[in-house]
Write a protein that holds these residues in place. Sequence first.
Motif, PDB file in Angstrom:
ATOM      1  N   ASN A  15      -6.829   1.613   7.247  1.00  0.00           N
ATOM      2  CA  ASN A  15      -5.536   1.946   6.596  1.00  0.00           C
ATOM      3  C   ASN A  15      -4.620   0.719   6.745  1.00  0.00           C
ATOM      4  O   ASN A  15      -3.714   0.697   6.068  1.00  0.00           O
ATOM      5  CB  ASN A  15      -5.081   3.270   7.040  1.00  0.00           C
ATOM      6  N   GLU A  38      -1.547   2.916   1.965  1.00  0.00           N
ATOM      7  CA  GLU A  38      -2.129   1.979   2.699  1.00  0.00           C
ATOM      8  C   GLU A  38      -1.553   0.838   3.126  1.00  0.00           C
ATOM      9  O   GLU A  38      -0.393   0.605   2.584  1.00  0.00           O
ATOM     10  CB  GLU A  38      -3.482   1.414   1.983  1.00  0.00           C
ATOM     11  N   LYS A  97     -11.159   8.184   1.830  1.00  0.00           N
ATOM     12  CA  LYS A  97     -10.223   8.634   2.562  1.00  0.00           C
ATOM     13  C   LYS A  97     -10.430  10.205   3.096  1.00  0.00           C
ATOM     14  O   LYS A  97      -9.342  10.938   3.404  1.00  0.00           O
ATOM     15  CB  LYS A  97      -8.725   8.820   1.830  1.00  0.00           C
TER      16      LYS A  97
END
Length: 243
Positions: A152, A3, A206
């Motif tokens: 992200n 991230e 995710k």
Amino acid sequence: MTENKNSKAAFLLPFRCIVFVLVFVIGAAITGKDVKDISNWWSIVASAVNIVTILIIVLAAKKSGRTYREQLNLKKGLDTPKRTIILVILFCAVGMSGMYISGLICYGSVMPKVTLNVAAPMPLALAIINLIALPATIAFAEDGLYLGCGVNSFKNKYAAVIIPAFFYTLQHCFIPTIFDAKYMLYRFLMFLPLTVIFCVYYRRKKNPVPLMIAHAVLDFATGMLILITSSSAQVYEKMESML
């Protein structure tokens, strides 16, 4: 996937809001009409902006040393087919519920007449093309931007949801662009529950696949509705008389 590898991508979040306003304002100026009078072109405009958005995401990912798939963490096998189908159904249900609830809050009806703005007829040939173009591009553009480049880009778990979800929702106030405060609030509230859930789910799992499929299904349904109204003026008039 790490991230915040490309936090600069977060600056792309307002892009679609700005572009949609510009396209409709300039389009209205060129045609000599009010922006409301060209609102039936929203889906074609959306498909075109989707393509531009995807290209920008690809370039942004390449600049950070990644591919589009890596930017969004788009992989196979992140979940079972059964669970994916269940999630898609749930996300679609949330999306539909948002429309009904926002209509009730803003207009006192779960299906106010302004609901038909997004189903206004257009030339039939374009409606046929857009039945494929809209759902085929929408998820890659919007989810790629607000999840891949948005969620992200933030380390803080609250910022990772609130900021992308806000812009994800806000863009819908301008698709189509109609400068009416109540209508814009209606559109904002309509999409807010789903975009928040999308951002929360994506940050935790995710896994963009069920989100993208649900997104495509909802826009395919919208494209089908536009195709139906574009195939016969009487259909749209009858729908208007029912609301």
